[in-house]
Design a protein around this motif. Structure first.
Motif, PDB file in Angstrom:
ATOM      1  N   ASN A 104       0.765  -1.206   0.132  1.00 18.22           N
ATOM      2  CA  ASN A 104       0.018   0.092  -0.207  1.00 18.22           C
ATOM      3  C   ASN A 104       1.015   1.222  -0.167  1.00 18.22           C
ATOM      4  O   ASN A 104       1.085   1.790   1.055  1.00 18.22           O
ATOM      5  CB  ASN A 104      -0.997   0.049   1.272  1.00 18.22           C
ATOM      6  CG  ASN A 104      -2.048   0.862   1.050  1.00 18.22           C
ATOM      7  OD1 ASN A 104      -1.780   2.001   0.380  1.00 18.22           O
ATOM      8  ND2 ASN A 104      -3.158   0.761   2.043  1.00 18.22           N
ATOM      9  N   ARG A 105       1.438   1.557  -1.205  1.00 18.65           N
ATOM     10  CA  ARG A 105       2.392   2.535  -1.274  1.00 18.65           C
ATOM     11  C   ARG A 105       1.697   3.927  -0.758  1.00 18.65           C
ATOM     12  O   ARG A 105       2.352   4.731  -0.072  1.00 18.65           O
ATOM     13  CB  ARG A 105       2.948   2.949  -2.532  1.00 18.65           C
ATOM     14  CG  ARG A 105       4.003   4.051  -3.029  1.00 18.65           C
ATOM     15  CD  ARG A 105       4.497   3.913  -4.110  1.00 18.65           C
ATOM     16  NE  ARG A 105       3.987   4.316  -5.185  1.00 18.65           N
ATOM     17  CZ  ARG A 105       4.554   5.165  -6.321  1.00 18.65           C
ATOM     18  NH1 ARG A 105       5.749   5.409  -6.389  1.00 18.65           N
ATOM     19  NH2 ARG A 105       3.789   5.771  -7.317  1.00 18.65           N
ATOM     20  N   PRO A 106       0.448   4.309  -1.289  1.00 14.98           N
ATOM     21  CA  PRO A 106      -0.015   5.593  -0.841  1.00 14.98           C
ATOM     22  C   PRO A 106      -0.290   5.698   0.869  1.00 14.98           C
ATOM     23  O   PRO A 106       0.109   6.946   1.479  1.00 14.98           O
ATOM     24  CB  PRO A 106      -1.308   5.703  -1.227  1.00 14.98           C
ATOM     25  CG  PRO A 106      -1.451   4.771  -2.635  1.00 14.98           C
ATOM     26  CD  PRO A 106      -0.333   3.606  -2.150  1.00 14.98           C
ATOM     27  N   GLN A 107      -0.472   4.449   1.400  1.00 15.59           N
ATOM     28  CA  GLN A 107      -0.406   4.540   2.830  1.00 15.59           C
ATOM     29  C   GLN A 107       0.801   4.791   3.478  1.00 15.59           C
ATOM     30  O   GLN A 107       0.758   5.379   4.477  1.00 15.59           O
ATOM     31  CB  GLN A 107      -1.351   3.314   3.475  1.00 15.59           C
ATOM     32  CG  GLN A 107      -1.452   3.531   4.972  1.00 15.59           C
ATOM     33  CD  GLN A 107      -2.692   4.430   5.277  1.00 15.59           C
ATOM     34  OE1 GLN A 107      -3.781   4.630   4.684  1.00 15.59           O
ATOM     35  NE2 GLN A 107      -2.357   5.482   6.371  1.00 15.59           N
ATOM     36  N   LEU A 108       1.960   4.186   2.995  1.00 12.59           N
ATOM     37  CA  LEU A 108       3.277   4.332   3.420  1.00 12.59           C
ATOM     38  C   LEU A 108       3.537   5.812   3.439  1.00 12.59           C
ATOM     39  O   LEU A 108       3.964   6.230   4.233  1.00 12.59           O
ATOM     40  CB  LEU A 108       4.044   3.267   2.459  1.00 12.59           C
ATOM     41  CG  LEU A 108       5.465   3.543   2.970  1.00 12.59           C
ATOM     42  CD1 LEU A 108       5.895   2.892   4.365  1.00 12.59           C
ATOM     43  CD2 LEU A 108       6.464   2.721   2.083  1.00 12.59           C
ATOM     44  N   PHE A 109       3.396   6.153   2.290  1.00 11.84           N
ATOM     45  CA  PHE A 109       3.931   7.815   2.130  1.00 11.84           C
ATOM     46  C   PHE A 109       2.962   8.699   2.923  1.00 11.84           C
ATOM     47  O   PHE A 109       3.676   9.514   3.775  1.00 11.84           O
ATOM     48  CB  PHE A 109       3.384   8.141   0.565  1.00 11.84           C
ATOM     49  CG  PHE A 109       3.983   7.771  -0.536  1.00 11.84           C
ATOM     50  CD1 PHE A 109       5.458   7.064  -0.207  1.00 11.84           C
ATOM     51  CD2 PHE A 109       3.954   7.869  -1.762  1.00 11.84           C
ATOM     52  CE1 PHE A 109       6.121   6.671  -1.184  1.00 11.84           C
ATOM     53  CE2 PHE A 109       4.572   7.614  -2.735  1.00 11.84           C
ATOM     54  CZ  PHE A 109       5.786   6.839  -2.532  1.00 11.84           C
ATOM     55  N   LEU A 110       1.622   8.389   3.320  1.00 12.73           N
ATOM     56  CA  LEU A 110       0.908   9.203   4.422  1.00 12.73           C
ATOM     57  C   LEU A 110       1.682   9.252   5.528  1.00 12.73           C
ATOM     58  O   LEU A 110       1.654  10.128   6.422  1.00 12.73           O
ATOM     59  CB  LEU A 110      -0.501   8.705   4.067  1.00 12.73           C
ATOM     60  CG  LEU A 110      -1.435   9.499   5.174  1.00 12.73           C
ATOM     61  CD1 LEU A 110      -1.320  11.107   5.058  1.00 12.73           C
ATOM     62  CD2 LEU A 110      -3.032   9.075   5.005  1.00 12.73           C
ATOM     63  N   ASP A 111       1.689   7.862   5.974  1.00 13.64           N
ATOM     64  CA  ASP A 111       2.368   7.380   7.448  1.00 13.64           C
ATOM     65  C   ASP A 111       3.759   8.201   7.710  1.00 13.64           C
ATOM     66  O   ASP A 111       3.946   8.792   8.704  1.00 13.64           O
ATOM     67  CB  ASP A 111       2.159   6.072   7.711  1.00 13.64           C
ATOM     68  CG  ASP A 111       0.884   5.531   7.723  1.00 13.64           C
ATOM     69  OD1 ASP A 111       0.008   6.125   8.040  1.00 13.64           O
ATOM     70  OD2 ASP A 111       0.935   4.114   7.685  1.00 13.64           O
TER      71      ASP A 111
END
Length: 227
Positions: A104-111
């Motif tokens: 989940n690349r988007p979630q990693l970026f956000l976190d």
């Protein structure tokens, strides 16, 4: 760049391969090729008497460039929150990071942006949604494989031999609360290796000093340049 440009300096930044507007090449996403690309830019523009500035992985890129191609065209160097001489974080941490990136690349970026990169996970942090958004936008501009391979580049490369070769003044700027690139693993070891190094520690500083401490970083760069 705006700050230094307004003080009369020519300021040049390149998008690393796979990042920004550069080509998302499948191969060459490693420190040696990053350094070769930087050397190609410098030669193409016929730059001389330059001051190289690198943040985080960019600090490793600058150091490998100097260690490989020498300092004949470089007057000084600045390493900000740099991964040099090596991160010293267990590879199992980065294996998990890679798994989360694929899952989940988007979630990693956000976190990552909402937490350790800017230090927004600390009590009483002055959280900027704008910086979080900008971080994510820059991440999405980069190629998927390019960022995936970059994890190996910044987590598994040792720059000790490169640092021992440096015969120019080197300024290190590092936050003592950097959760991404711990100061004890990097800056405090780097200053013991460099022949002409200076270390400035930012008390409470997180990893993204050029954003969170922009005014101080700008002034420290200018002071170092003008010495």
């Amino acid at each position: 760049m705006l700050f230094l440009g307004k003080h009369g300096y020519r300021v040049i930044a390149h998008d690393r391969r796979g990042h920004g507007h550069s080509t998302q090449s499948w191969s060459g996403n490693d420190i040696n090729t990053y350094a070769a690309d930087l050397n190609a830019v410098i030669n193409h523009l016929n730059l001389k008497n330059i001051i190289t500035v690198g943040h985080s992985t960019g600090g490793g890129e600058v150091t490998r460039f100097l260690g490989t191609y020498g300092t004949s065209k470089v007057a000084k160097a600045v390493l900000i929150g740099s991964i040099t001489p090596s991160l010293g974080i267990p590879l199992s941490v980065w294996d998990t990071f890679r798994t989360n990136y694929i899952t989940n690349r988007p979630q990693l970026f956000l976190d990552f942006a909402s937490g350790p990169f800017f230090g927004f996970d600390r009590p009483r942090a002055n959280v900027s949604q704008g910086l979080i958004q900008e971080f994510m936008e820059q991440g999405f501009k980069a190629g998927f494989v390019n960022l995936y391979d970059c994890i190996t580049a910044f987590s598994e490369t040792d720059f000790t031999a490169d640092m021992k070769k440096l015969n120019i003044p080197v300024l290190i700027l590092h936050g003592d609360a950097d959760e991404v690139v711990p100061i004890d693993n990097t800056a405090r070891k780097a200053i013991q290796i460099l022949k002409h190094g200076a270390l400035k520690i930012y008390p409470g500083g997180a990893h993204a000093l050029p954003q969170t401490n922009a005014n101080q970083v700008n002034q420290d760069l200018l002071d170092f340049i003008q010495k």
